[in-house]
Scaffold this motif. Structure first.
Motif, short mmCIF file in Angstrom:
data_model
loop_
_atom_site.label_atom_id
_atom_site.label_comp_id
_atom_site.label_asym_id
_atom_site.label_seq_id
_atom_site.Cartn_x
_atom_site.Cartn_y
_atom_site.Cartn_z
N ALA A 29 -14.60 9.12 -16.63
CA ALA A 29 -14.79 9.83 -18.07
C ALA A 29 -15.95 10.02 -17.07
N ARG A 30 -17.03 8.79 -16.93
CA ARG A 30 -18.31 9.37 -16.48
C ARG A 30 -18.24 10.47 -15.12
N GLU A 31 -17.44 10.14 -14.15
CA GLU A 31 -16.83 11.31 -13.40
C GLU A 31 -17.18 13.59 -13.84
N ILE A 32 -16.32 12.68 -14.32
CA ILE A 32 -15.99 14.45 -15.50
C ILE A 32 -17.61 14.44 -16.16
N ALA A 33 -17.35 13.65 -17.42
CA ALA A 33 -19.06 14.52 -17.86
C ALA A 33 -19.76 14.65 -16.55
N PHE A 34 -19.64 14.46 -15.52
CA PHE A 34 -20.28 14.81 -14.95
C PHE A 34 -20.54 16.64 -14.04
N GLU A 35 -19.60 17.31 -14.84
CA GLU A 35 -19.14 18.96 -15.25
C GLU A 35 -19.89 19.25 -15.50
N LEU A 36 -19.98 18.46 -16.87
CA LEU A 36 -20.31 19.31 -17.73
C LEU A 36 -21.42 20.19 -18.12
N ARG A 37 -21.32 21.23 -18.54
CA ARG A 37 -22.50 22.03 -18.78
C ARG A 37 -21.96 23.39 -19.99
N VAL A 38 -22.89 23.66 -20.13
CA VAL A 38 -23.42 24.13 -21.74
C VAL A 38 -23.77 26.22 -20.66
N GLU A 39 -23.10 26.86 -21.80
CA GLU A 39 -23.53 28.21 -21.16
C GLU A 39 -22.89 29.65 -22.07
N ARG A 40 -23.53 30.23 -22.09
CA ARG A 40 -23.56 31.59 -22.81
C ARG A 40 -22.03 32.52 -22.27
N ARG A 41 -21.55 32.43 -22.96
CA ARG A 41 -20.44 34.24 -22.98
C ARG A 41 -19.80 34.82 -24.00
N HIS A 42 -20.32 35.63 -23.76
CA HIS A 42 -19.20 36.39 -24.77
C HIS A 42 -20.39 36.27 -26.14
N GLY A 43 -21.45 36.29 -25.90
CA GLY A 43 -22.30 35.91 -27.59
C GLY A 43 -22.29 34.65 -27.77
N GLU A 44 -21.96 33.61 -27.18
CA GLU A 44 -21.40 32.12 -28.10
C GLU A 44 -21.98 31.43 -26.99
N TRP A 45 -22.20 30.15 -27.74
CA TRP A 45 -22.98 28.67 -26.70
C TRP A 45 -21.76 28.08 -26.88
N LEU A 48 -19.03 24.35 -21.83
CA LEU A 48 -17.18 24.02 -20.79
C LEU A 48 -16.93 22.65 -19.70
N LEU A 49 -16.15 22.43 -19.69
CA LEU A 49 -15.62 20.53 -18.69
C LEU A 49 -13.71 21.68 -18.48
N VAL A 50 -14.01 21.32 -17.43
CA VAL A 50 -12.86 21.35 -16.62
C VAL A 50 -11.43 22.20 -17.05
N GLY A 51 -12.41 23.53 -17.24
CA GLY A 51 -11.23 24.73 -17.67
C GLY A 51 -11.12 24.68 -18.91
N LEU A 76 -8.74 18.48 -22.86
CA LEU A 76 -8.35 17.00 -22.15
C LEU A 76 -7.35 15.98 -21.66
N ALA A 77 -7.39 15.31 -22.18
CA ALA A 77 -6.38 14.54 -22.91
C ALA A 77 -4.45 15.11 -22.89
N ALA A 78 -4.64 16.29 -23.38
CA ALA A 78 -3.07 17.06 -23.62
C ALA A 78 -2.98 17.58 -21.85
N ASP A 79 -4.74 17.07 -21.53
CA ASP A 79 -3.92 18.54 -20.16
C ASP A 79 -3.42 17.71 -19.31
N ASP A 80 -3.85 16.14 -18.46
CA ASP A 80 -3.17 15.21 -18.51
C ASP A 80 -2.06 14.63 -18.48
N ALA A 81 -1.89 14.53 -19.65
CA ALA A 81 -0.58 14.13 -20.33
C ALA A 81 0.78 14.90 -19.56
N GLU A 82 0.12 16.89 -19.48
CA GLU A 82 1.25 17.85 -19.16
C GLU A 82 1.23 17.56 -18.02
#
Length: 99
Positions: A29-45, A48-51, A76-82
């Motif tokens: 979880a700590r590794e995944i959290a390191f990838e977190l970012r906040v961006e503005r896309r199409h006028g909305e904040w 963003l995390l792992v797709g 992400l839990a749903a992606d992991d299970a899939e």
């Protein structure tokens, strides 16, 4: 227009807790959290995390942030299970996030 928010330590801690709540081991979880970012896309904040992305209010407040990262963690839990299911069936290219 608001400035791009910095991902502060408390924001990462809330994300790690949300990931652990959905079954992710804390070290991963700590590794995944390191990838977190906040961006503005199409006028909305977006957080963003792992797709995945989920809308957040800027400036970021704790309640809204907790809801956003809980949503991301659930996705992400749903992606992991899939990925576990598909790789167990022999489908190529599926890699679980933590299982």
């Amino acid at each position: 227009m608001a400035e791009v928010p910095v991902v502060e330590p408390w924001m990462s801690r809330v994300l790690v807790a949300a990931l652990v709540d959905v079954g992710c081991p804390e070290p991963r979880a700590r590794e995944i959290a390191f990838e977190l970012r906040v961006e503005r896309r199409h006028g909305e904040w977006l957080a963003l995390l792992v797709g995945h992305g989920f809308g957040v209010e800027v400036p970021v407040e704790r309640g809204g942030w907790a809801a956003a990262v809980a949503h991301l963690a659930g996705n992400l839990a749903a992606d992991d299970a899939e990925a576990v299911d598909r790789s167990a069936r022999g489908e190529a290219g599926w890699v679980p996030l933590w299982s």
